[in-house]
Write a protein that holds these residues in place. Structure first.
Motif, PDB file in Angstrom:
ATOM      1  N   GLN A 132       0.820  -1.205   0.000  1.00 39.90           N
ATOM      2  CA  GLN A 132       0.000   0.000   0.000  1.00 39.90           C
ATOM      3  C   GLN A 132       0.857   1.260   0.000  1.00 39.90           C
ATOM      4  O   GLN A 132       0.440   2.307  -0.500  1.00 39.90           O
ATOM      5  N   PHE A 133       2.058   1.176   0.553  1.00 41.57           N
ATOM      6  CA  PHE A 133       2.931   2.341   0.603  1.00 41.57           C
ATOM      7  C   PHE A 133       3.523   2.658  -0.765  1.00 41.57           C
ATOM      8  O   PHE A 133       4.004   3.770  -0.988  1.00 41.57           O
ATOM      9  N   GLN A 134       3.507   1.698  -1.685  1.00 41.62           N
ATOM     10  CA  GLN A 134       4.049   1.932  -3.016  1.00 41.62           C
ATOM     11  C   GLN A 134       3.169   2.872  -3.833  1.00 41.62           C
ATOM     12  O   GLN A 134       3.633   3.475  -4.800  1.00 41.62           O
ATOM     13  N   LYS A 135       1.894   3.028  -3.434  1.00 43.97           N
ATOM     14  CA  LYS A 135       0.980   3.890  -4.168  1.00 43.97           C
ATOM     15  C   LYS A 135       1.059   5.346  -3.714  1.00 43.97           C
ATOM     16  O   LYS A 135       0.459   6.222  -4.351  1.00 43.97           O
ATOM     17  N   LEU A 136       1.777   5.602  -2.637  1.00 41.68           N
ATOM     18  CA  LEU A 136       1.860   6.960  -2.118  1.00 41.68           C
ATOM     19  C   LEU A 136       2.902   7.772  -2.866  1.00 41.68           C
ATOM     20  O   LEU A 136       3.918   7.240  -3.336  1.00 41.68           O
ATOM     21  N   ALA A 137       2.669   9.075  -2.955  1.00 40.93           N
ATOM     22  CA  ALA A 137       3.628   9.947  -3.637  1.00 40.93           C
ATOM     23  C   ALA A 137       4.946  10.041  -2.877  1.00 40.93           C
ATOM     24  O   ALA A 137       6.005  10.249  -3.467  1.00 40.93           O
ATOM     25  N   LEU A 138       4.896   9.878  -1.580  1.00 40.49           N
ATOM     26  CA  LEU A 138       6.100   9.948  -0.746  1.00 40.49           C
ATOM     27  C   LEU A 138       6.095   8.763   0.200  1.00 40.49           C
ATOM     28  O   LEU A 138       5.161   8.588   0.982  1.00 40.49           O
ATOM     29  N   ILE A 431       7.049   4.089   6.123  1.00 41.27           N
ATOM     30  CA  ILE A 431       6.449   5.404   6.387  1.00 41.27           C
ATOM     31  C   ILE A 431       6.141   6.067   5.047  1.00 41.27           C
ATOM     32  O   ILE A 431       6.984   6.073   4.141  1.00 41.27           O
ATOM     33  N   GLY A 432       4.934   6.618   4.916  1.00 40.55           N
ATOM     34  CA  GLY A 432       4.550   7.307   3.689  1.00 40.55           C
ATOM     35  C   GLY A 432       3.445   8.308   3.948  1.00 40.55           C
ATOM     36  O   GLY A 432       2.798   8.292   5.003  1.00 40.55           O
ATOM     37  N   GLY A 433       3.227   9.177   2.993  1.00 39.53           N
ATOM     38  CA  GLY A 433       2.198  10.193   3.168  1.00 39.53           C
ATOM     39  C   GLY A 433       1.790  10.815   1.851  1.00 39.53           C
ATOM     40  O   GLY A 433       2.410  10.598   0.805  1.00 39.53           O
ATOM     41  N   ARG A 434       0.753  11.628   1.907  1.00 39.94           N
ATOM     42  CA  ARG A 434       0.282  12.361   0.732  1.00 39.94           C
ATOM     43  C   ARG A 434      -0.473  13.594   1.207  1.00 39.94           C
ATOM     44  O   ARG A 434      -0.920  13.678   2.345  1.00 39.94           O
ATOM     45  N   THR A 435      -0.591  14.550   0.297  1.00 42.56           N
ATOM     46  CA  THR A 435      -1.306  15.786   0.567  1.00 42.56           C
ATOM     47  C   THR A 435      -2.009  16.222  -0.699  1.00 42.56           C
ATOM     48  O   THR A 435      -1.656  15.791  -1.805  1.00 42.56           O
ATOM     49  N   ASN A 436      -3.005  17.088  -0.536  1.00 42.06           N
ATOM     50  CA  ASN A 436      -3.758  17.533  -1.708  1.00 42.06           C
ATOM     51  C   ASN A 436      -3.215  18.815  -2.319  1.00 42.06           C
ATOM     52  O   ASN A 436      -3.637  19.229  -3.393  1.00 42.06           O
ATOM     53  N   ARG A 437      -2.260  19.477  -1.653  1.00 36.60           N
ATOM     54  CA  ARG A 437      -1.609  20.658  -2.227  1.00 36.60           C
ATOM     55  C   ARG A 437      -0.322  20.915  -1.447  1.00 36.60           C
ATOM     56  O   ARG A 437      -0.058  20.286  -0.440  1.00 36.60           O
ATOM     57  N   ALA A 438       0.471  21.850  -1.962  1.00 35.88           N
ATOM     58  CA  ALA A 438       1.765  22.185  -1.349  1.00 35.88           C
ATOM     59  C   ALA A 438       2.616  20.934  -1.167  1.00 35.88           C
ATOM     60  O   ALA A 438       3.107  20.632  -0.073  1.00 35.88           O
ATOM     61  N   GLN A 439       2.820  20.209  -2.281  1.00 32.76           N
ATOM     62  CA  GLN A 439       3.519  18.936  -2.230  1.00 32.76           C
ATOM     63  C   GLN A 439       4.962  19.096  -1.756  1.00 32.76           C
ATOM     64  O   GLN A 439       5.454  18.302  -0.950  1.00 32.76           O
ATOM     65  N   ILE A 440       5.641  20.118  -2.237  1.00 34.06           N
ATOM     66  CA  ILE A 440       7.050  20.302  -1.863  1.00 34.06           C
ATOM     67  C   ILE A 440       7.180  20.596  -0.373  1.00 34.06           C
ATOM     68  O   ILE A 440       8.052  20.056   0.314  1.00 34.06           O
ATOM     69  N   ALA A 441       6.311  21.465   0.152  1.00 35.66           N
ATOM     70  CA  ALA A 441       6.350  21.778   1.580  1.00 35.66           C
ATOM     71  C   ALA A 441       6.047  20.537   2.413  1.00 35.66           C
ATOM     72  O   ALA A 441       6.652  20.327   3.474  1.00 35.66           O
ATOM     73  N   PHE A 442       5.155  19.689   1.922  1.00 32.55           N
ATOM     74  CA  PHE A 442       4.831  18.460   2.646  1.00 32.55           C
ATOM     75  C   PHE A 442       6.023  17.514   2.667  1.00 32.55           C
ATOM     76  O   PHE A 442       6.337  16.890   3.693  1.00 32.55           O
ATOM     77  N   GLU A 443       6.705  17.394   1.535  1.00 31.95           N
ATOM     78  CA  GLU A 443       7.881  16.518   1.478  1.00 31.95           C
ATOM     79  C   GLU A 443       8.965  17.004   2.425  1.00 31.95           C
ATOM     80  O   GLU A 443       9.602  16.204   3.122  1.00 31.95           O
TER      81      GLU A 443
END
Length: 462
Positions: A132-138, A431-443
């Protein structure tokens, strides 16, 4: 006894067909983004037409300004304009139908997309499979910094909570989220737009605009309605009185500001509110707003010899656009066979007298007298009239509330909805995560959390 076999099945079948048509055909059509965009563009074009084309004028006005030859843009004549209702765009059935349809589209989109998205965002779920973590952007995969038998994620949980995440943990699984306001923001935006549409519809159906010229000292009720919705009720159980109207002038003689001292009277004639209005400072009462819009000279009060004070109306003269003049004719003989013309240009008190041949006789001011045709003419007062624009729009509170919610919803929509998952499987930490905006700040935030917490514990464990 089982009565189900005796109940008619046809109404249920019809209801099932209606429900199926609503859920499978009509609701998806209303919630379609393309339909909403098309409706918004058509409403914008209609609003532009209502702004560019003068509204609420007489048919003669449109005949003079939108002739058949030559037609504006080759097709827009006064006949087409009146047939389409472009002289009263905001009260036409098709404009109101567009607003209703657009509001229905917003409601359908809210219930089919925004509310389910909010419900999904509020519901937390754990990841229990590494795939499931492979589908995350980070996502990262690290050796577990603690033995498998000890509680994991202590430092990670602390760091997430310091970053304002709401953290849920169950055994070797962890889920954190923040920024749920970012999911609520679009719903508030939709609700605010619906409020604005309702305000527009309510104002178009129940609002009115009137214009009145009222002399000083007169009591009146709204009568001269120039534009009104089909459900408007201009009459009130209260009246207005213009106690006094006056104008302040600059040292150069130009108008500085004009004022109206006005009172609201109840049915018994008692004053319930009093206010002096001027431009940009209206009086509001009972859902009706009185704006200071214009002025005119209503009458002249005078004496002939020792007579009581007499009053004659003054009419505005046609000067061909070269200023404003008012005039009247004052008889000086009982049989009205002789008299003089009196001209005024403002309320400062300077009056010009002319004989029937158009010859200038004298200049008078209130309190002064002049003998003409054996009669002493004394000017008592120049009576001014206040020009009021009167407007009632019950939709205004909905407009204000809608725009307030719109600003709040737009601000909330900029909040990022971020989610982080963690899973420990044997000696490996995912560990993984995702966000709907501000992708760089989230990373950057996730890397900072990993650097301060998990990776540091990993280095200490080594």
């Amino acid at each position: 006894m089982d009565t189900r076999n005796f109940l008619p099945s046809e109404p249920l079948s019809i209801w099932a067909k209606v429900s199926h048509f609503w859920q499978k055909s009509l609701l998806p059509l209303l919630a379609n983004l393309r339909l909403a965009i098309v409706l918004l563009l058509v409403i914008a074009l209609a609003s532009i037409a209502g702004t560019v084309i003068e509204q609420g004028q007489s048919p003669g006005f449109y005949q003079a300004n939108y002739p058949e030859e030559p037609a504006l843009f080759g097709f827009l004549t006064w006949k087409v304009l009146l047939a389409l209702g472009l002289d009263q765009v905001y009260q036409t059935w098709w404009y109101l139908a567009l607003l209703v349809l657009f509001g229905a589209s917003l409601i359908a989109c809210t219930f089919t997309r925004q509310l389910p998205a909010l419900k999904a965002a509020k519901h937390w779920s754990y990841y229990d499979q590494p795939r499931q973590f492979q589908k995350l952007a980070l996502g990262v995969e690290l050796p577990s910094p603690v033995p498998a038998q000890e509680p994991p994620f202590e430092s990670l949980r602390t760091l997430l909570e310091q970053k304002n995440y709401r953290v849920f943990q169950e055994g070797d699984r962890l889920y954190g989220r923040k920024g749920i306001a970012g999911r609520i923001g679009p719903i508030i935006v939709h609700a605010s737009m619906i409020l604005i549409l309702l305000g527009g519809i309510l104002g178009a159906l129940t609002g009115f605009i009137a214009q009145e010229f009222i002399p000083s000292g007169m009591t009146f009720q709204v009568q001269n309605v120039v534009q009104a919705g089909p459900w408007a009720h201009p009459s009130q159980d209260w009246a207005m009185k213009v106690n006094r109207f006056w104008i302040d002038y600059t040292p150069e003689g130009e108008i500085d500001q004009f004022y109206s001292d006005m009172s609201v009277l109840d049915p018994q004639g008692e004053e319930v509110k009093r206010q002096t209005i001027h431009v940009n400072q209206p009086l509001k009462y009972g859902g009706v707003t009185f704006y200071q819009a214009d002025w005119t000279i209503a009458a002249i009060r005078f004496r002939l010899n020792n007579s009581p004070v007499l009053q004659l109306p003054m009419a505005q003269l046609d000067t061909g656009g070269k200023g404003r003049l008012w005039g009247t004719w004052i008889p000086t003989t009982p049989d009205l066979s002789a008299g003089i013309s009196l001209i005024a240009r403002d309320l400062q008190g300077t009056l010009l007298l002319y004989n029937p041949e158009g010859e200038f006789l004298a200049t008078l001011r209130p309190g002064m007298g002049y003998e003409v045709n054996g009669v002493n003419l004394a000017i008592a007062e120049i009576v001014g009239s206040t020009g009021l624009q009167i407007k009632s729009d019950p939709g205004i509170p909905l407009f204000y509330a809608g725009f307030a919610f719109l600003m709040a919803g737009v601000i909330m929509s900029y909040v990022s909805h971020s989610q982080i998952w963690a899973l420990r499987v044997e000696e490996t930490l995912y560990i993984g995560g995702r966000t709907n905006r501000a992708q760089i700040a989230f990373e950057k935030e996730v890397l900072e959390i990993l650097g301060q917490g998990v990776c540091q514990n990993l280095r200490e464990d080594r």
